[in-house]
Write a protein that holds these residues in place. Structure first.
Motif, short mmCIF file in Angstrom:
data_model
loop_
_atom_site.label_atom_id
_atom_site.label_comp_id
_atom_site.label_asym_id
_atom_site.label_seq_id
_atom_site.Cartn_x
_atom_site.Cartn_y
_atom_site.Cartn_z
N TYR A 157 6.99 -32.14 -17.76
CA TYR A 157 5.98 -31.19 -17.30
C TYR A 157 5.01 -30.80 -18.41
N LYS A 158 5.56 -30.44 -19.55
CA LYS A 158 4.74 -30.07 -20.70
C LYS A 158 5.19 -30.86 -21.92
N THR A 159 4.27 -31.02 -22.84
CA THR A 159 4.60 -31.65 -24.10
C THR A 159 3.85 -30.90 -25.20
N TYR A 160 4.01 -31.29 -26.40
CA TYR A 160 3.39 -30.55 -27.49
C TYR A 160 2.94 -31.50 -28.58
N LYS A 161 2.09 -30.95 -29.42
CA LYS A 161 1.74 -31.65 -30.65
C LYS A 161 1.80 -30.62 -31.77
N ILE A 162 2.15 -31.09 -32.94
CA ILE A 162 2.24 -30.23 -34.11
C ILE A 162 0.87 -30.16 -34.76
N ILE A 163 0.38 -28.95 -34.95
CA ILE A 163 -0.91 -28.74 -35.59
C ILE A 163 -0.66 -28.33 -37.03
N ILE A 164 -1.19 -29.09 -37.95
CA ILE A 164 -1.05 -28.79 -39.38
C ILE A 164 -2.42 -28.44 -39.92
N GLN A 167 -1.54 -21.61 -44.36
CA GLN A 167 -1.21 -21.46 -42.94
C GLN A 167 -0.06 -22.39 -42.57
N LYS A 168 0.84 -21.86 -41.74
CA LYS A 168 1.98 -22.64 -41.29
C LYS A 168 1.59 -23.59 -40.15
N ALA A 169 2.30 -24.68 -40.07
CA ALA A 169 2.12 -25.59 -38.93
C ALA A 169 2.66 -24.90 -37.68
N PHE A 170 2.12 -25.27 -36.52
CA PHE A 170 2.61 -24.69 -35.27
C PHE A 170 2.54 -25.74 -34.17
N ALA A 171 3.30 -25.48 -33.11
CA ALA A 171 3.31 -26.39 -31.96
C ALA A 171 2.32 -25.89 -30.92
N GLN A 172 1.50 -26.80 -30.41
CA GLN A 172 0.57 -26.47 -29.34
C GLN A 172 1.06 -27.17 -28.07
N TRP A 173 1.40 -26.38 -27.04
CA TRP A 173 1.91 -26.92 -25.78
C TRP A 173 0.76 -27.23 -24.84
N TYR A 174 0.90 -28.29 -24.06
CA TYR A 174 -0.10 -28.62 -23.06
C TYR A 174 0.56 -29.40 -21.92
N LEU A 175 -0.12 -29.44 -20.79
CA LEU A 175 0.39 -30.15 -19.61
C LEU A 175 0.30 -31.66 -19.82
N THR A 176 1.29 -32.36 -19.30
CA THR A 176 1.24 -33.82 -19.32
C THR A 176 0.22 -34.29 -18.27
N PRO A 177 -0.24 -35.52 -18.34
CA PRO A 177 -1.14 -36.04 -17.30
C PRO A 177 -0.51 -35.97 -15.91
N GLU A 178 0.81 -36.17 -15.80
CA GLU A 178 1.49 -36.09 -14.50
C GLU A 178 1.41 -34.67 -13.94
N ALA A 179 1.60 -33.68 -14.80
CA ALA A 179 1.52 -32.29 -14.35
C ALA A 179 0.09 -31.93 -13.94
N GLU A 180 -0.88 -32.38 -14.71
CA GLU A 180 -2.27 -32.11 -14.35
C GLU A 180 -2.62 -32.71 -13.00
N ALA A 181 -2.16 -33.93 -12.74
CA ALA A 181 -2.41 -34.57 -11.45
C ALA A 181 -1.75 -33.80 -10.31
N PHE A 182 -0.54 -33.31 -10.54
CA PHE A 182 0.14 -32.53 -9.50
C PHE A 182 -0.61 -31.22 -9.24
N TYR A 183 -1.04 -30.54 -10.29
CA TYR A 183 -1.83 -29.30 -10.15
C TYR A 183 -3.07 -29.57 -9.29
#
Length: 133
Positions: free
Chosen positions: A18-25, A31-47
Motif C-alpha cells: 500500500y505504501k512505501t518509503y524512501k530515505i531522504i538524506i 540534519q538527520k536523514a528521514f523516511a518519506q512515505w508515499y503511496l505505491t502506484p497500485e494504491a494510487e490506481a485503486f484510489y
C-alpha cells in the motif's frame, strides 16, 4: 440510515504493498536523514478507481459501518484485514466519507471469483438510527 454500495473493478493492494518509503538524506550534515512515505502506484490506481466509481456521492455521519468483500481471482491472497487501510483511506480520499476515524464497525470478507475479480464496498451511516433512539 443511508447506504452506498460501490463495486470497484479491481483489487486493493494489501497493507504490504500500500505504501512505501524512501530515505531522504540532507546535504546539510547537521540534519538527520528521514523516511518519506508515499503511496505505491497500485494504491494510487485503486484510489482513482474508487473516486471514479463513487462519482461524488457521499455518506454523511460520524458513526459509520463499512463492509467490504474482496473477490480474488484464485486461492490464497492476503489476510482480509490487510486490505482495510487502503480501502478506508480511499473512501476518505474520494470524499465518500469525511474521515476514516468515524468508522465504528468494519467487516471484511474474502471470496473467489476467477472470472471477475473485484472489490465491493458498502458504507452505511448509523447516525440517523442512533439519533432516533
Amino acid at each position: 440510515m443511508s447506504e452506498l454500495r460501490l463495486e470497484i473493478p479491481m483489487l486493493p493492494p494489501s497493507g504490504n504493498h500500500y505504501k512505501t518509503y524512501k530515505i531522504i538524506i540532507s546535504r546539510d550534515p547537521r540534519q538527520k536523514a528521514f523516511a518519506q512515505w508515499y503511496l505505491t502506484p497500485e494504491a494510487e490506481a485503486f484510489y482513482q478507481c474508487v473516486s471514479m466509481v463513487a462519482g461524488g456521492r457521499r455518506v454523511l455521519g460520524r458513526q459509520l459501518e463499512v463492509t467490504y468483500i474482496v473477490f480474488l481471482p484464485k486461492l490464497g491472497g492476503s489476510d482480509t484485514d490487510n486490505y482495510s487501510k487502503c480501502i478506508w483511506d480511499s473512501l476518505k480520499h474520494a470524499g465518500v466519507i469525511e474521515d476514516d476515524r468515524y468508522i465504528d464497525d468494519g467487516h471484511q470478507h474474502r471470496r473467489r471469483d476467477p472470472l471477475n475479480p473485484r472489490t465491493v464496498i458498502i458504507v452505511r451511516s448509523n447516525q440517523a438510527q442512533l439519533e432516533g433512539i
